[in-house]
Design a protein around this motif. Sequence first.
Motif, PDB file in Angstrom:
ATOM      1  N   GLU A  13       1.259   8.583  -6.642  1.00 10.27           N
ATOM      2  CA  GLU A  13       1.350  10.014  -6.346  1.00 10.27           C
ATOM      3  C   GLU A  13       2.583  10.667  -6.972  1.00 10.27           C
ATOM      4  N   GLN A  21       0.830  -1.211   0.000  1.00  5.59           N
ATOM      5  CA  GLN A  21       0.000   0.000   0.000  1.00  5.59           C
ATOM      6  C   GLN A  21       0.858   1.253   0.000  1.00  5.59           C
ATOM      7  N   GLU A  25      -8.281  11.433  -3.945  1.00  2.00           N
ATOM      8  CA  GLU A  25      -6.951  10.991  -4.355  1.00  2.00           C
ATOM      9  C   GLU A  25      -6.818  10.997  -5.866  1.00  2.00           C
ATOM     10  N   THR A  47      -9.278   3.629  -4.770  1.00  3.09           N
ATOM     11  CA  THR A  47      -8.791   4.982  -4.554  1.00  3.09           C
ATOM     12  C   THR A  47      -9.968   5.913  -4.336  1.00  3.09           C
ATOM     13  N   HIS A  58      -8.196  -0.082  -9.181  1.00  5.05           N
ATOM     14  CA  HIS A  58      -7.559   0.284  -7.923  1.00  5.05           C
ATOM     15  C   HIS A  58      -8.596   0.860  -6.972  1.00  5.05           C
ATOM     16  N   SER A  61       2.739   1.421  -3.528  1.00  2.82           N
ATOM     17  CA  SER A  61       1.825   1.690  -4.637  1.00  2.82           C
ATOM     18  C   SER A  61       1.295   3.122  -4.563  1.00  2.82           C
ATOM     19  N   SER A  62       1.054   3.616  -3.347  1.00  7.00           N
ATOM     20  CA  SER A  62       0.612   5.015  -3.189  1.00  7.00           C
ATOM     21  C   SER A  62       1.720   5.978  -3.606  1.00  7.00           C
ATOM     22  N   ASP A  63       2.965   5.668  -3.208  1.00  3.86           N
ATOM     23  CA  ASP A  63       4.088   6.521  -3.597  1.00  3.86           C
ATOM     24  C   ASP A  63       4.233   6.575  -5.124  1.00  3.86           C
TER      25      ASP A  63
END
Length: 242
Positions: free
Chosen positions: A19, A11, A86, A82, A80, A14-16
Amino acid sequence: MNLNKYNHIYQVLSSDIAEGTYKKGDVLPSEHTLVSMFDVSRETVRKALNLLQENGYIQKMKGKGSVVIYNPSMDFTVSHLTSFKEIQQLKTTQYSTNVVELTQYSAEEFPRVMEALKLQPEEKVWRLIRQRRFEDRTHIVDIDYFIVEMMPGLNEKIAADSIYEYIEKRMGLIIAYSHKEITFEPMNEQDLELFGNVIPPYTATVRSIVHLNDARPFQFNVSKHLANEFKFVDFSRRFHGE
């Protein structure tokens, strides 16, 4: 090996990537570095990296490491989990959110929701309806059902901002996964009222049951998109036998 640990690493990374902390073509920190960063075993790191590869974020390359292959899309992706807020942060087109309704109902009034969220007939659910608007036109209508007992403090201010942020940062819960289905449907009277006159009068409707990391379902979402604007975005990988 702890399942929650490798899911947590997945998590975070994948967020990094989503973003832009790691961009397409960048190489993620080495396995040795990730072991130190997250204070876990090498096996746990490898499980997280395998999951990133399976879901189209990275490609492991001999001699290079884990190379980012994720290419952010300007379209909405249903592959995904999200929040709308986001997604907005990754897009150049900024939508406004209009809260149309936030009301409590008995679960028995919505049999499909009651079954999906594993509720008793007398238990209460929030029904939240939001329009996503751009240039004075509604492009998306989100209809959400949440368990009142789980989210007693839900209000219109939170609904207009980010419910997922509220759940994760203020309530301390972890949103983990969802099951989704997509159908194309003619607009009903409520759709026509919320979208206005649209040709063709059809929506691409994404229905989702969203779960916390302890497997509890907490949200039933019906996201309606204008059919002529909807674009399915996904990543597919062919798995080869050993």
